[in-house]
Design a protein around this motif. Structure first.
Motif, PDB file in Angstrom:
ATOM      1  N   THR A 169       6.285  13.641  31.985  1.00  0.00           N
ATOM      2  CA  THR A 169       6.842  12.573  31.149  1.00  0.00           C
ATOM      3  C   THR A 169       8.338  12.768  31.011  1.00  0.00           C
ATOM      4  O   THR A 169       8.810  13.846  30.614  1.00  0.00           O
ATOM      5  CB  THR A 169       6.185  12.564  29.761  1.00  0.00           C
ATOM      6  OG1 THR A 169       4.774  12.341  29.915  1.00  0.00           O
ATOM      7  CG2 THR A 169       6.771  11.459  28.895  1.00  0.00           C
ATOM      8  N   VAL A 170       9.083  11.734  31.349  1.00  0.00           N
ATOM      9  CA  VAL A 170      10.540  11.771  31.277  1.00  0.00           C
ATOM     10  C   VAL A 170      11.003  10.580  30.452  1.00  0.00           C
ATOM     11  O   VAL A 170      10.664   9.432  30.763  1.00  0.00           O
ATOM     12  CB  VAL A 170      11.178  11.722  32.688  1.00  0.00           C
ATOM     13  CG1 VAL A 170      12.694  11.703  32.579  1.00  0.00           C
ATOM     14  CG2 VAL A 170      10.703  12.883  33.545  1.00  0.00           C
ATOM     15  N   SER A 171      11.737  10.861  29.393  1.00  0.00           N
ATOM     16  CA  SER A 171      12.254   9.803  28.502  1.00  0.00           C
ATOM     17  C   SER A 171      11.135   8.877  28.038  1.00  0.00           C
ATOM     18  O   SER A 171      11.297   7.650  27.962  1.00  0.00           O
ATOM     19  CB  SER A 171      13.346   8.995  29.212  1.00  0.00           C
ATOM     20  OG  SER A 171      14.427   9.823  29.578  1.00  0.00           O
ATOM     21  N   VAL A 189       7.087   5.478  38.735  1.00  0.00           N
ATOM     22  CA  VAL A 189       7.544   5.604  37.359  1.00  0.00           C
ATOM     23  C   VAL A 189       6.839   4.545  36.532  1.00  0.00           C
ATOM     24  O   VAL A 189       6.986   3.344  36.755  1.00  0.00           O
ATOM     25  CB  VAL A 189       9.070   5.421  37.258  1.00  0.00           C
ATOM     26  CG1 VAL A 189       9.522   5.618  35.816  1.00  0.00           C
ATOM     27  CG2 VAL A 189       9.791   6.373  38.195  1.00  0.00           C
ATOM     28  N   GLY A 190       6.026   4.987  35.579  1.00  0.00           N
ATOM     29  CA  GLY A 190       5.222   4.064  34.793  1.00  0.00           C
ATOM     30  C   GLY A 190       3.776   4.104  35.247  1.00  0.00           C
ATOM     31  O   GLY A 190       3.377   4.913  36.089  1.00  0.00           O
ATOM     32  N   ASP A 214      19.181   8.229  37.199  1.00  0.00           N
ATOM     33  CA  ASP A 214      19.703   9.261  36.300  1.00  0.00           C
ATOM     34  C   ASP A 214      18.595  10.110  35.685  1.00  0.00           C
ATOM     35  O   ASP A 214      18.873  11.200  35.147  1.00  0.00           O
ATOM     36  CB  ASP A 214      20.531   8.607  35.176  1.00  0.00           C
ATOM     37  CG  ASP A 214      21.855   8.070  35.676  1.00  0.00           C
ATOM     38  OD1 ASP A 214      22.275   8.469  36.774  1.00  0.00           O
ATOM     39  OD2 ASP A 214      22.454   7.228  34.975  1.00  0.00           O
ATOM     40  N   ASP A 215      17.341   9.653  35.746  1.00  0.00           N
ATOM     41  CA  ASP A 215      16.234  10.427  35.182  1.00  0.00           C
ATOM     42  C   ASP A 215      15.561  11.330  36.205  1.00  0.00           C
ATOM     43  O   ASP A 215      14.673  12.121  35.852  1.00  0.00           O
ATOM     44  CB  ASP A 215      15.180   9.480  34.582  1.00  0.00           C
ATOM     45  CG  ASP A 215      15.614   8.901  33.249  1.00  0.00           C
ATOM     46  OD1 ASP A 215      16.432   9.551  32.567  1.00  0.00           O
ATOM     47  OD2 ASP A 215      15.154   7.799  32.897  1.00  0.00           O
ATOM     48  N   ALA A 222      11.477  19.215  34.945  1.00  0.00           N
ATOM     49  CA  ALA A 222      10.113  19.345  34.435  1.00  0.00           C
ATOM     50  C   ALA A 222       9.221  20.025  35.468  1.00  0.00           C
ATOM     51  O   ALA A 222       8.364  20.860  35.126  1.00  0.00           O
ATOM     52  CB  ALA A 222       9.555  17.977  34.067  1.00  0.00           C
ATOM     53  N   PHE A 223       9.424  19.688  36.725  1.00  0.00           N
ATOM     54  CA  PHE A 223       8.649  20.336  37.786  1.00  0.00           C
ATOM     55  C   PHE A 223       8.971  21.830  37.860  1.00  0.00           C
ATOM     56  O   PHE A 223       8.072  22.667  37.988  1.00  0.00           O
ATOM     57  CB  PHE A 223       8.947  19.662  39.130  1.00  0.00           C
ATOM     58  CG  PHE A 223       8.353  20.375  40.309  1.00  0.00           C
ATOM     59  CD1 PHE A 223       7.010  20.242  40.615  1.00  0.00           C
ATOM     60  CD2 PHE A 223       9.140  21.201  41.109  1.00  0.00           C
ATOM     61  CE1 PHE A 223       6.461  20.916  41.702  1.00  0.00           C
ATOM     62  CE2 PHE A 223       8.596  21.868  42.191  1.00  0.00           C
ATOM     63  CZ  PHE A 223       7.250  21.721  42.496  1.00  0.00           C
ATOM     64  N   ASN A 224      10.267  22.156  37.791  1.00  0.00           N
ATOM     65  CA  ASN A 224      10.661  23.569  37.851  1.00  0.00           C
ATOM     66  C   ASN A 224      10.071  24.351  36.677  1.00  0.00           C
ATOM     67  O   ASN A 224       9.636  25.497  36.842  1.00  0.00           O
ATOM     68  CB  ASN A 224      12.181  23.686  37.870  1.00  0.00           C
ATOM     69  CG  ASN A 224      12.774  23.236  39.196  1.00  0.00           C
ATOM     70  OD1 ASN A 224      12.105  23.281  40.229  1.00  0.00           O
ATOM     71  ND2 ASN A 224      14.027  22.806  39.172  1.00  0.00           N
TER      72      ASN A 224
END
Length: 242
Positions: A169-171, A189-190, A214-215, A222-224
């Protein structure tokens, strides 16, 4: 008792033949009007009604040929001068043909009403802006996203198998990377109706790429973090514990 049987019966073959010849000529002539209407209207099928002093004529056409030609007189029943069925009876056909010339003239007036329609239309148009530069920049960014996603797919392949998906999950939005082998199949995304930044069908639209680019670093971070957690878990495993 047999006197009436000796009386000759009048034949109708000649009348029917003349009726059929006239009906065939009308079909051919009305077919020309149908083709002209199809060209004018820009479609394979349609219909047009033309009014005369004697009534109204409706011509329906399809694939440039007449489907039917119907005459609705001012009084009396409608007459299908041309149809997919047999020609009309001689008397109705004769009544309709008395007004046929007026129908053709009404059609001609209809066509003439378009004369000069494009007289004030300019043939000069503004120059069309090229999207080449914008697309090239979009593709450059997408290629960078694909490279990093392929790198992620390679690591996921080593740890989780030949294919699968990774989500983060990003932003506040769910990002899903699906991989097969060492290659990213898609990055969405979504939800199921979300934006596919990467897919087999090509990149997303340029505005979507700009909005989401930019995300991408946050998704990689998050993967790292996910990989680091896996490594920490693996480090707790000892051979003696097995």
């Amino acid at each position: 008792m047999t006197e009436g049987l000796e009386t000759d019966v009048e034949g109708t073959d000649e009348i029917a033949e003349r009726r059929n010849e006239l009906a065939a000529r009308v079909r051919t002539h009305a077919g020309e009007i149908a083709r002209e209407l199809a060209v004018l209207q820009g479609g394979d099928y349609g219909q047009e009604t033309f009014n005369t002093d004697g009534g109204s004529w409706t011509l329906k056409y399809e694939a440039g040929d007449v489907q039917y030609l119907r005459f609705d007189p001012q009084s009396g029943s409608e007459i299908y001068v041309v149809s997919s069925k047999q020609p009309p009876e001689p008397e109705p056909l004769e009544r309709a043909m008395a007004d046929y010339g007026a129908f053709v003239e009404a059609y001609n007036e209809y066509v003439r009403s378009f004369e000069g329609l494009f007289a004030d239309v300019s043939g000069e148009f503004p120059e069309v802006e090229s999207t080449a530069e914008l697309v090239a920049e979009r593709d450059r960014i997408v290629d960078r996203i694909r490279d990093v996603c392929n790198a992620m797919a390679s690591q996921l392949h080593r740890y989780d198998g030949d294919y699968g998906s990774y989500a983060a999950t990003v932003s506040g939005t769910r990002w899903v990377l699906k991989w097969e082998g060492d290659v990213a199949s898609y990055l969405r995304v979504g939800g199921s109706d979300g934006v596919y930044l990467l897919s087999q069908y090509g990149p997303a639209a340029a505005p979507e790429v700009r909005r989401l680019a930019d995300d991408v670093p946050a998704f990689v971070d998050a993967f790292n973090d996910h990989v680091e957690d896996l490594e920490a878990d693996l480090e707790t495993i000892r051979f003696d514990d097995v």
